[in-house]
Design an enzyme around this catalytic site. Sequence first.
Site, PDB file in Angstrom:
ATOM      1  N   LYS A 264       0.832  -1.210   0.000  1.00  0.00           N
ATOM      2  CA  LYS A 264       0.000   0.000   0.000  1.00  0.00           C
ATOM      3  C   LYS A 264       0.872   1.267   0.000  1.00  0.00           C
ATOM      4  CE  LYS A 264      -3.450  -2.883   0.220  1.00  0.00           C
ATOM      5  NZ  LYS A 264      -4.358  -3.237   1.302  1.00  0.00           N
TER       6      LYS A 264
HETATM    7  C1  LIG Z   1      -5.302  -4.199   1.830  1.00  0.00           C
HETATM    8  C2  LIG Z   1      -6.765  -4.017   1.857  1.00  0.00           C
HETATM    9  C3  LIG Z   1      -7.549  -4.300   2.969  1.00  0.00           C
HETATM   10  C4  LIG Z   1      -7.018  -4.977   4.204  1.00  0.00           C
HETATM   11  O1  LIG Z   1      -5.874  -4.452   4.728  1.00  0.00           O
HETATM   12  P1  LIG Z   1      -4.869  -5.366   5.588  1.00  0.00           P
HETATM   13  O2  LIG Z   1      -3.925  -4.354   6.138  1.00  0.00           O
HETATM   14  O3  LIG Z   1      -4.232  -6.333   4.664  1.00  0.00           O
HETATM   15  O4  LIG Z   1      -5.683  -6.023   6.647  1.00  0.00           O
HETATM   16  C5  LIG Z   1      -8.895  -4.013   2.917  1.00  0.00           C
HETATM   17  N1  LIG Z   1      -9.461  -3.514   1.819  1.00  0.00           N
HETATM   18  C6  LIG Z   1      -8.747  -3.259   0.709  1.00  0.00           C
HETATM   19  C7  LIG Z   1      -9.439  -2.697  -0.490  1.00  0.00           C
HETATM   20  C8  LIG Z   1      -7.384  -3.519   0.693  1.00  0.00           C
HETATM   21  O5  LIG Z   1      -6.674  -3.318  -0.424  1.00  0.00           O
END
Ligand SMILES: *Cc1c(COP(=O)(O)O)cnc(C)c1O
Length: 402
Positions: A186
């Site tokens: 991310k």
């Molecule tokens: C990455 C992500 C999540 C979850 O995040 P984590 O940190 O992996 O628990 C939820 N929604 C979307 C759209 C994501 O890309």
Amino acid sequence: MSFLPYGRHSIDDDDIAAVAAVLRGDFLTTGPKVDEFEAAFARATGAEHAVVCNSGTAALHLAVLAQDLGPGDAAVVPTETFLATANVVRMTGAEVVFADVDADSGLLTSEGLQQAIDRARAAKLKPKFALPVHLGGQLCDMAALAAVAKANGMVLIEDACHSLGVPDVGATPHSVAACFSTHPVKAIATAEGGAVTTNDAAAAARMRRLRSHGMVRDAADFQNRDLAFQSNEPNPWYYEMQEIGWNYRIPDVLCALGISQLKKLEGFWRRRMAIAALYDRLLAPLAPVIRPVPHGARPHGWHLYAVLIDFKTLGATRKSVMEWLRARNVGTQVHYIPVHRQPYYRERYGVLDLPGADAYYSRCLSLPMFPLMSDADVAHVADVLAELAAGGVGQKQGSTGR
Ligand SMILES: *Cc1c(COP(=O)(O)O)cnc(C)c1O
């Protein structure tokens, strides 16, 4: 040319030094870096409050819990998203109402939202809120979604896991909360981590309680006065739990990494925009067989750079294309398998007809996109795709080989 994954983190020596400094100090988990990370996160997003936690999933769960979602309730979730967006609704015992998405952008639209609400009503469910997902980083039309939500007595919670860094995302003018992930692919990385932003002070306080077992430590809030006080003074050991909570705390060690990473957020985002612009230019000749997911005038976080591929015209399957690209050091991924097709949800809600999501899913492919990519890396991906569009996979699979 080394392998290009579809996404990866950017960690520098100063990030490492920030983590090492905390490791040498007194607090490994909850300590001063939590408050500092929250303040920095609120500043970066323009929100009044940020509640940091140990994953994006935890962030979504806290935001959903703060809306008092529970058994007998429902919430609308676009089916074109990561599992967690839907799962947090089920984790409260509430039902998920899957909404269809735009076939080209993969985004929740006001029509898709209204259809989902109508379907919920027919099933005697009244959704409390919808969870629009800024898929790939492109913002949903929040004003339009908010109008539909309001007309139906609902609010919005943003799954903004793909759009951290876009100015004002997280400031929540059209929603009650926005949720972020700091997983390494991310916008910024804390290994595992997440945050909820909100302008609702009471909701922020409640999410902080739910983040740590539902535990209350402020004497003004104690209910069990006989256990809590002696001679009108709070007992020094006393703590109290008034509702069920979790351990969603993010360690100080990782908050230090997050604080350091946030300082670079704008630079990361600008680099992502530059990479997207370069891709747009280099891939333009490959349309319509391979074309970028159309992005309009709304801001974009460029978490993903996804293309829509007409596999039929190309004469190749997505599997063979992914393998062929991988052999040329180009990592790709599919974001996402529509969640309503997962066996768990199919068993619960039956087979749903969401053709926009199917059309998006059947064509999408996410290309490498991360700030440390060089222009030459982007050009390599574009070259390989040009070879693909010219029949590369077919030639490889042909009897003559290569
Ligand atoms: C990455 C992500 C999540 C979850 O995040 P984590 O940190 O992996 O628990 C939820 N929604 C979307 C759209 C994501 O890309």
